[in-house]
Structures are given as structure tokens and as C-alpha cells.
Write a protein that holds these residues in place. Structure first.
Motif, PDB file in Angstrom:
ATOM      1  N   PRO A 120       0.805  -1.227   0.000  1.00 18.70           N
ATOM      2  CA  PRO A 120       0.000   0.000   0.000  1.00 18.70           C
ATOM      3  C   PRO A 120       0.837   1.276   0.000  1.00 18.70           C
ATOM      4  O   PRO A 120       0.475   2.260  -0.648  1.00 18.70           O
ATOM      5  CB  PRO A 120      -0.830  -0.126   1.272  1.00 18.70           C
ATOM      6  CG  PRO A 120      -0.940  -1.591   1.500  1.00 18.70           C
ATOM      7  CD  PRO A 120       0.358  -2.168   1.012  1.00 18.70           C
ATOM      8  N   VAL A 121       1.961   1.272   0.691  1.00 18.31           N
ATOM      9  CA  VAL A 121       2.820   2.456   0.719  1.00 18.31           C
ATOM     10  C   VAL A 121       3.415   2.701  -0.671  1.00 18.31           C
ATOM     11  O   VAL A 121       3.477   3.849  -1.142  1.00 18.31           O
ATOM     12  CB  VAL A 121       3.934   2.296   1.777  1.00 18.31           C
ATOM     13  CG1 VAL A 121       4.930   3.441   1.710  1.00 18.31           C
ATOM     14  CG2 VAL A 121       3.328   2.190   3.165  1.00 18.31           C
ATOM     15  N   GLU A 122       3.824   1.633  -1.351  1.00 16.04           N
ATOM     16  CA  GLU A 122       4.366   1.783  -2.705  1.00 16.04           C
ATOM     17  C   GLU A 122       3.287   2.232  -3.692  1.00 16.04           C
ATOM     18  O   GLU A 122       3.561   3.017  -4.600  1.00 16.04           O
ATOM     19  CB  GLU A 122       4.974   0.464  -3.171  1.00 16.04           C
ATOM     20  CG  GLU A 122       6.233   0.076  -2.439  1.00 16.04           C
ATOM     21  CD  GLU A 122       6.699  -1.322  -2.805  1.00 16.04           C
ATOM     22  OE1 GLU A 122       7.900  -1.570  -2.687  1.00 16.04           O
ATOM     23  OE2 GLU A 122       5.860  -2.159  -3.200  1.00 16.04           O
ATOM     24  N   GLN A 123       2.058   1.715  -3.497  1.00 17.02           N
ATOM     25  CA  GLN A 123       0.953   2.127  -4.364  1.00 17.02           C
ATOM     26  C   GLN A 123       0.691   3.625  -4.236  1.00 17.02           C
ATOM     27  O   GLN A 123       0.547   4.334  -5.232  1.00 17.02           O
ATOM     28  CB  GLN A 123      -0.314   1.353  -4.017  1.00 17.02           C
ATOM     29  CG  GLN A 123      -0.271  -0.095  -4.391  1.00 17.02           C
ATOM     30  CD  GLN A 123      -1.498  -0.850  -3.896  1.00 17.02           C
ATOM     31  OE1 GLN A 123      -2.304  -0.330  -3.138  1.00 17.02           O
ATOM     32  NE2 GLN A 123      -1.619  -2.090  -4.328  1.00 17.02           N
ATOM     33  N   ILE A 124       0.623   4.099  -3.004  1.00 13.40           N
ATOM     34  CA  ILE A 124       0.389   5.529  -2.781  1.00 13.40           C
ATOM     35  C   ILE A 124       1.567   6.331  -3.301  1.00 13.40           C
ATOM     36  O   ILE A 124       1.397   7.401  -3.887  1.00 13.40           O
ATOM     37  CB  ILE A 124       0.119   5.804  -1.278  1.00 13.40           C
ATOM     38  CG1 ILE A 124      -1.223   5.193  -0.881  1.00 13.40           C
ATOM     39  CG2 ILE A 124       0.119   7.305  -0.998  1.00 13.40           C
ATOM     40  CD1 ILE A 124      -1.518   5.279   0.587  1.00 13.40           C
ATOM     41  N   GLY A 125       2.792   5.828  -3.106  1.00 13.66           N
ATOM     42  CA  GLY A 125       3.965   6.529  -3.602  1.00 13.66           C
ATOM     43  C   GLY A 125       3.980   6.639  -5.114  1.00 13.66           C
ATOM     44  O   GLY A 125       4.415   7.643  -5.674  1.00 13.66           O
ATOM     45  N   LYS A 126       3.504   5.586  -5.794  1.00 12.49           N
ATOM     46  CA  LYS A 126       3.528   5.593  -7.256  1.00 12.49           C
ATOM     47  C   LYS A 126       2.334   6.359  -7.848  1.00 12.49           C
ATOM     48  O   LYS A 126       2.462   6.997  -8.885  1.00 12.49           O
ATOM     49  CB  LYS A 126       3.528   4.157  -7.768  1.00 12.49           C
ATOM     50  CG  LYS A 126       3.772   4.048  -9.238  1.00 12.49           C
ATOM     51  CD  LYS A 126       3.953   2.599  -9.661  1.00 12.49           C
ATOM     52  CE  LYS A 126       4.233   2.527 -11.150  1.00 12.49           C
ATOM     53  NZ  LYS A 126       4.404   1.161 -11.594  1.00 12.49           N
ATOM     54  N   TYR A 127       1.185   6.281  -7.197  1.00 14.10           N
ATOM     55  CA  TYR A 127      -0.037   6.892  -7.722  1.00 14.10           C
ATOM     56  C   TYR A 127      -0.545   8.025  -6.827  1.00 14.10           C
ATOM     57  O   TYR A 127      -1.741   8.237  -6.708  1.00 14.10           O
ATOM     58  CB  TYR A 127      -1.130   5.818  -7.890  1.00 14.10           C
ATOM     59  CG  TYR A 127      -0.792   4.819  -8.964  1.00 14.10           C
ATOM     60  CD1 TYR A 127      -1.066   5.090 -10.289  1.00 14.10           C
ATOM     61  CD2 TYR A 127      -0.176   3.617  -8.644  1.00 14.10           C
ATOM     62  CE1 TYR A 127      -0.750   4.193 -11.282  1.00 14.10           C
ATOM     63  CE2 TYR A 127       0.148   2.706  -9.629  1.00 14.10           C
ATOM     64  CZ  TYR A 127      -0.141   2.994 -10.945  1.00 14.10           C
ATOM     65  OH  TYR A 127       0.178   2.101 -11.928  1.00 14.10           O
ATOM     66  N   TRP A 128       0.354   8.757  -6.186  1.00 15.75           N
ATOM     67  CA  TRP A 128      -0.062   9.824  -5.267  1.00 15.75           C
ATOM     68  C   TRP A 128      -0.821  10.923  -5.982  1.00 15.75           C
ATOM     69  O   TRP A 128      -1.727  11.535  -5.407  1.00 15.75           O
ATOM     70  CB  TRP A 128       1.156  10.407  -4.541  1.00 15.75           C
ATOM     71  CG  TRP A 128       2.078  11.175  -5.449  1.00 15.75           C
ATOM     72  CD1 TRP A 128       3.124  10.681  -6.150  1.00 15.75           C
ATOM     73  CD2 TRP A 128       2.008  12.565  -5.763  1.00 15.75           C
ATOM     74  NE1 TRP A 128       3.719  11.669  -6.883  1.00 15.75           N
ATOM     75  CE2 TRP A 128       3.050  12.841  -6.671  1.00 15.75           C
ATOM     76  CE3 TRP A 128       1.172  13.603  -5.374  1.00 15.75           C
ATOM     77  CZ2 TRP A 128       3.273  14.103  -7.188  1.00 15.75           C
ATOM     78  CZ3 TRP A 128       1.397  14.871  -5.889  1.00 15.75           C
ATOM     79  CH2 TRP A 128       2.437  15.105  -6.784  1.00 15.75           C
TER      80      TRP A 128
END
Length: 162
Positions: A120-128
Motif C-alpha cells: 500500500p505504501v508503494e501504491q500511494i507513492g507511485k499513484y499519489w
């Protein structure tokens, strides 16, 4: 050598008279006329080169737009009260909130189905960027609803019908 102008700029600027519009037109009339100036030549240009069925549909849509905008231009915006606009403002606010929430859910569904390897942290980081847009849309809707909820109701009394 003296390069200063002999003309008094202040007096010259005061003597300029600008043309005033002879006819004041309502905004909805301007919308109707501007749209018609763009639509009519487009329809006349496209109708001969399109297949007959599509050409007929285009011409019917054009005539429907003509009638709709004619009715719209007859509306007097000065006669619309805050009371009559309240349901529209509430619907716009709810639409913003709902669309923002729906898009966040679709973004999460997309990320979990097509990119399950990301945390989830990587998802938010990539699609912020998308998260921020959808959250801001929902927050804007909440502001619209909050403003409408705090609006004093004594000033929004339903107008008397004569």
C-alpha cells in the motif's frame, strides 16, 4: 535637447471616449448566439460528407439544440432566488463527494488487481497524484455541502407565489 513630450498625457487619457454597447444582452442569449455561430457552419459542412443516417441524426440534434437554447435564453437569471438554487448546490456537492469516493475505490481496485506486488505504501507513492486529485474533489464537495448547511435559512424563505 529636450525630449519631453509637449502633449499632456493626463488630459489626453481623460478625453478618450470608449464605445458603449448599444444593446445589453443577457448572458444566456450570448451563449445561444455564440453556440449557434459555431454549430450551424459545422453541421452544414459535415452533413453532406456523412452517411445519410448519421447526417439525419446530426441535423435532428442540431435542431433540438436550437430549440433548447432558445428556451434557455428566455430565462431571466435575475428572477432565480437562492431558495431555488439550493437543491442544485446540494446535488453538485454530493456529486463531487460521490465521484471522488468512487474514483478512489476504482483506483484501489485497479491497484489491487493489476499491481498486487506493490505494498500500500508503494501504491500511494507511485499513484499519489491520482489520490490527491480524487481526495481534493471529495473535499471540495464537502466544502460545498458545509457551506450550504451553514447558510442561514431565514434568508432563504421560499418566495411568495402571486
Amino acid at each position: 535637447m529636450d525630449f519631453e513630450s509637449e502633449v499632456n498625457v493626463k488630459n489626453a487619457a481623460q478625453n478618450i471616449k470608449f464605445a458603449q454597447p448599444s444593446i445589453s444582452r443577457k448572458p444566456l442569449e450570448l451563449l445561444r448566439d455564440t453556440e449557434a455561430l459555431l454549430r450551424r457552419p459545422t453541421v452544414t459542412t459535415l452533413a453532406p460528407i456523412l452517411p445519410p443516417k448519421i447526417s439525419n441524426n446530426l441535423q435532428m440534434a442540431s435542431s433540438l439544440a436550437e430549440e433548447s437554447l432558445k428556451e434557455l435564453a428566455e430565462i431571466d437569471l435575475e428572477q432565480i432566488s437562492d431558495w431555488e438554487l439550493r437543491p442544485a448546490r446540494i446535488r453538485v456537492g454530493l456529486s463531487f463527494v460521490g465521484f471522488g469516493a468512487l474514483m478512489i475505490v476504482l483506483l484501489l481496485l485497479y491497484l489491487n488487481s493489476l499491481h498486487p506486488e506493490l505494498t500500500p505504501v508503494e501504491q500511494i507513492g507511485k499513484y499519489w497524484y491520482q489520490y490527491v486529485w480524487f481526495v481534493c474533489l471529495g473535499v471540495a464537495g464537502m466544502f460545498i455541502l458545509g457551506r450550504e448547511a451553514m447558510r442561514p435559512t431565514k434568508n432563504l424563505q421560499k418566495p411568495n407565489k402571486r
